[in-house]
Design a protein around this motif. Structure first.
Motif, PDB file in Angstrom:
ATOM      1  N   MET A   1       0.849  -1.176   0.000  1.00  0.00           N
ATOM      2  CA  MET A   1       0.000   0.000   0.000  1.00  0.00           C
ATOM      3  C   MET A   1       0.895   1.240   0.000  1.00  0.00           C
ATOM      4  SD  MET A   1      -2.770   1.160   2.849  1.00  0.00           S
ATOM      5  CE  MET A   1      -3.814  -0.226   2.490  1.00  0.00           C
ATOM      6  N   PRO A   2       0.797   2.092  -0.997  1.00  0.00           N
ATOM      7  CA  PRO A   2       1.643   3.273  -1.055  1.00  0.00           C
ATOM      8  C   PRO A   2       1.190   4.347  -0.066  1.00  0.00           C
ATOM      9  CG  PRO A   2       0.159   3.244  -2.916  1.00  0.00           C
ATOM     10  CD  PRO A   2      -0.059   1.956  -2.174  1.00  0.00           C
ATOM     11  N   ALA A   3       2.111   5.267   0.193  1.00  0.00           N
ATOM     12  CA  ALA A   3       1.765   6.421   1.019  1.00  0.00           C
ATOM     13  C   ALA A   3       0.720   7.236   0.265  1.00  0.00           C
ATOM     14  CB  ALA A   3       3.010   7.253   1.294  1.00  0.00           C
ATOM     15  N   SER A   4      -0.081   7.982   0.993  1.00  0.00           N
ATOM     16  CA  SER A   4      -1.146   8.730   0.340  1.00  0.00           C
ATOM     17  C   SER A   4      -1.076  10.210   0.666  1.00  0.00           C
ATOM     18  CB  SER A   4      -2.506   8.167   0.770  1.00  0.00           C
ATOM     19  OG  SER A   4      -2.680   8.335   2.154  1.00  0.00           O
ATOM     20  N   PHE A 116      -2.718   5.563  12.178  1.00  0.00           N
ATOM     21  CA  PHE A 116      -1.645   5.979  11.279  1.00  0.00           C
ATOM     22  C   PHE A 116      -1.756   5.414   9.863  1.00  0.00           C
ATOM     23  CE2 PHE A 116       0.217   5.804  15.602  1.00  0.00           C
ATOM     24  CZ  PHE A 116       0.468   7.153  15.767  1.00  0.00           C
ATOM     25  N   PRO A 117      -2.925   5.444   9.239  1.00  0.00           N
ATOM     26  CA  PRO A 117      -2.983   4.927   7.876  1.00  0.00           C
ATOM     27  C   PRO A 117      -2.178   5.798   6.922  1.00  0.00           C
ATOM     28  CG  PRO A 117      -5.033   6.040   8.417  1.00  0.00           C
ATOM     29  CD  PRO A 117      -4.197   6.037   9.672  1.00  0.00           C
ATOM     30  N   PRO A 118      -1.598   5.278   5.884  1.00  0.00           N
ATOM     31  CA  PRO A 118      -1.580   3.866   5.496  1.00  0.00           C
ATOM     32  C   PRO A 118      -0.498   3.090   6.242  1.00  0.00           C
ATOM     33  CG  PRO A 118      -0.378   5.138   3.878  1.00  0.00           C
ATOM     34  CD  PRO A 118      -0.898   6.119   4.905  1.00  0.00           C
ATOM     35  N   VAL A 119      -0.811   1.844   6.540  1.00  0.00           N
ATOM     36  CA  VAL A 119       0.093   0.944   7.250  1.00  0.00           C
ATOM     37  C   VAL A 119       0.408  -0.231   6.340  1.00  0.00           C
ATOM     38  CG1 VAL A 119       0.188  -0.701   9.174  1.00  0.00           C
ATOM     39  CG2 VAL A 119      -0.700   1.584   9.552  1.00  0.00           C
ATOM     40  N   LEU A 120       1.635  -0.696   6.401  1.00  0.00           N
ATOM     41  CA  LEU A 120       2.017  -1.971   5.791  1.00  0.00           C
ATOM     42  C   LEU A 120       2.498  -2.848   6.925  1.00  0.00           C
ATOM     43  CD1 LEU A 120       2.666  -3.895   3.431  1.00  0.00           C
ATOM     44  CD2 LEU A 120       4.948  -2.847   3.383  1.00  0.00           C
ATOM     45  N   VAL A 121       1.926  -4.033   7.053  1.00  0.00           N
ATOM     46  CA  VAL A 121       2.345  -4.980   8.081  1.00  0.00           C
ATOM     47  C   VAL A 121       3.218  -6.027   7.402  1.00  0.00           C
ATOM     48  CG1 VAL A 121       1.598  -6.647   9.818  1.00  0.00           C
ATOM     49  CG2 VAL A 121       0.187  -4.603   9.345  1.00  0.00           C
ATOM     50  N   VAL A 122       4.473  -6.109   7.822  1.00  0.00           N
ATOM     51  CA  VAL A 122       5.392  -7.118   7.304  1.00  0.00           C
ATOM     52  C   VAL A 122       5.472  -8.215   8.357  1.00  0.00           C
ATOM     53  CG1 VAL A 122       7.736  -7.621   6.537  1.00  0.00           C
ATOM     54  CG2 VAL A 122       6.690  -5.405   5.993  1.00  0.00           C
ATOM     55  N   SER A 123       4.838  -9.349   8.060  1.00  0.00           N
ATOM     56  CA  SER A 123       4.799 -10.475   8.987  1.00  0.00           C
ATOM     57  C   SER A 123       5.954 -11.414   8.652  1.00  0.00           C
ATOM     58  CB  SER A 123       3.454 -11.203   8.862  1.00  0.00           C
ATOM     59  OG  SER A 123       3.400 -12.285   9.757  1.00  0.00           O
ATOM     60  N   VAL A 124       6.982 -11.376   9.495  1.00  0.00           N
ATOM     61  CA  VAL A 124       8.192 -12.171   9.272  1.00  0.00           C
ATOM     62  C   VAL A 124       7.981 -13.558   9.860  1.00  0.00           C
ATOM     63  CG1 VAL A 124      10.681 -12.284   9.646  1.00  0.00           C
ATOM     64  CG2 VAL A 124       9.556 -10.053   9.417  1.00  0.00           C
ATOM     65  N   GLU A 159      -3.427 -11.144   9.523  1.00  0.00           N
ATOM     66  CA  GLU A 159      -4.187 -11.110   8.276  1.00  0.00           C
ATOM     67  C   GLU A 159      -4.601  -9.694   7.918  1.00  0.00           C
ATOM     68  OE1 GLU A 159      -6.369 -15.414   8.310  1.00  0.00           O
ATOM     69  OE2 GLU A 159      -7.334 -13.812   9.457  1.00  0.00           O
ATOM     70  N   GLY A 160      -4.871  -9.513   6.650  1.00  0.00           N
ATOM     71  CA  GLY A 160      -5.366  -8.239   6.161  1.00  0.00           C
ATOM     72  C   GLY A 160      -4.805  -7.929   4.787  1.00  0.00           C
ATOM     73  N   GLU A 161      -5.460  -7.011   4.087  1.00  0.00           N
ATOM     74  CA  GLU A 161      -5.008  -6.618   2.754  1.00  0.00           C
ATOM     75  C   GLU A 161      -3.682  -5.867   2.802  1.00  0.00           C
ATOM     76  OE1 GLU A 161      -8.015  -4.526   0.621  1.00  0.00           O
ATOM     77  OE2 GLU A 161      -9.497  -6.098   0.938  1.00  0.00           O
ATOM     78  N   ASP A 162      -3.326  -5.364   3.977  1.00  0.00           N
ATOM     79  CA  ASP A 162      -2.096  -4.604   4.131  1.00  0.00           C
ATOM     80  C   ASP A 162      -0.942  -5.440   4.690  1.00  0.00           C
ATOM     81  OD1 ASP A 162      -3.093  -4.975   6.683  1.00  0.00           O
ATOM     82  OD2 ASP A 162      -3.019  -2.868   7.258  1.00  0.00           O
ATOM     83  N   VAL A 163      -1.049  -6.772   4.585  1.00  0.00           N
ATOM     84  CA  VAL A 163      -0.033  -7.667   5.151  1.00  0.00           C
ATOM     85  C   VAL A 163       0.830  -8.276   4.053  1.00  0.00           C
ATOM     86  CG1 VAL A 163       0.359  -9.785   6.491  1.00  0.00           C
ATOM     87  CG2 VAL A 163      -1.470  -8.207   7.150  1.00  0.00           C
ATOM     88  N   LEU A 164       2.136  -8.196   4.258  1.00  0.00           N
ATOM     89  CA  LEU A 164       3.114  -8.871   3.417  1.00  0.00           C
ATOM     90  C   LEU A 164       3.775  -9.925   4.284  1.00  0.00           C
ATOM     91  CD1 LEU A 164       5.085  -9.200   0.970  1.00  0.00           C
ATOM     92  CD2 LEU A 164       6.491  -7.432   2.062  1.00  0.00           C
TER      93      LEU A 164
END
Length: 188
Positions: A1-4, A116-124, A159-164
């Protein structure tokens, strides 16, 4: 998700103990040294500095509670008997359209998504055998505490659309280069 719209993106790095979150962050921080576009704020933790395993600022329990009451943290939580905080200064970084990379507990993901949107969650992630080896080599905890962490890792789902989801079972360069590419991507 890019910054907005000129607001920086908050990248939340999460995962079970031993997955290599701090190692991945250090890998990217080193390669982006001198960049003003991506920042890596130091966490505040109520634990003594563990040397080369984790980059953080140490405070006492009393100081931590005072900092919470004074609004010094954008995000804070308790885990494993310790207090953790992300400095409130990240709000200025967001306003300057920087990407902010922080290691957090999954318990604060929803709060961060709202505040704090947008957020990217990086699940390692990494297999349990890799986690066990890394936790034993780290040497910070008893075998019983290591086992308890390993048991919790089996229920670790984000989980979520913002999860890598990022597998960090191999050499640090593999997952490190993937995370680095995400952090410097246009629109990131």
């Amino acid at each position: 998700m890019p910054a907005s719209d000129g607001v920086g993106r908050l990248v939340l790095v999460v995962g079970p103990s031993g997955a290599g979150k701090d190692s991945l962050i250090a890998y990217c921080r080193e390669r982006l040294a001198g960049s003003d576009r991506v920042v890596f704020p130091r966490r505040v933790i109520t634990r003594e500095d563990a040397g080369d395993t984790e980059d953080h600022d140490t405070v006492s329990e009393d100081a931590f509670h005072r900092m919470v009451s004074e609004g010094a943290f954008a995000l804070h939580w308790r885990a494993h008997g310790l207090g953790y905080g992300i400095p409130a200064a990240i709000t200025a970084d967001r306003a300057a359209a920087r990407t902010i990379v922080v290691n957090v507990s999954r318990s604060v993901i929803d709060k961060a998504r709202r505040r704090f949107p947008p957020v990217l969650v990086v699940s390692v992630t990494a297999p349990v055998a890799v986690l066990a080896d890394r936790l034993s080599r780290r040497g910070r905890e008893s075998p019983e505490r290591v086992q308890a962490r390993l048991e919790r890792s089996g229920s670790y789902v984000v989980e979520g659309e913002d999860v890598l989801v990022l597998d960090n079972a191999g050499p640090i360069e593999q997952a490190g280069e993937t995370l680095l590419a995400v952090l410097v991507a246009p629109g990131a």
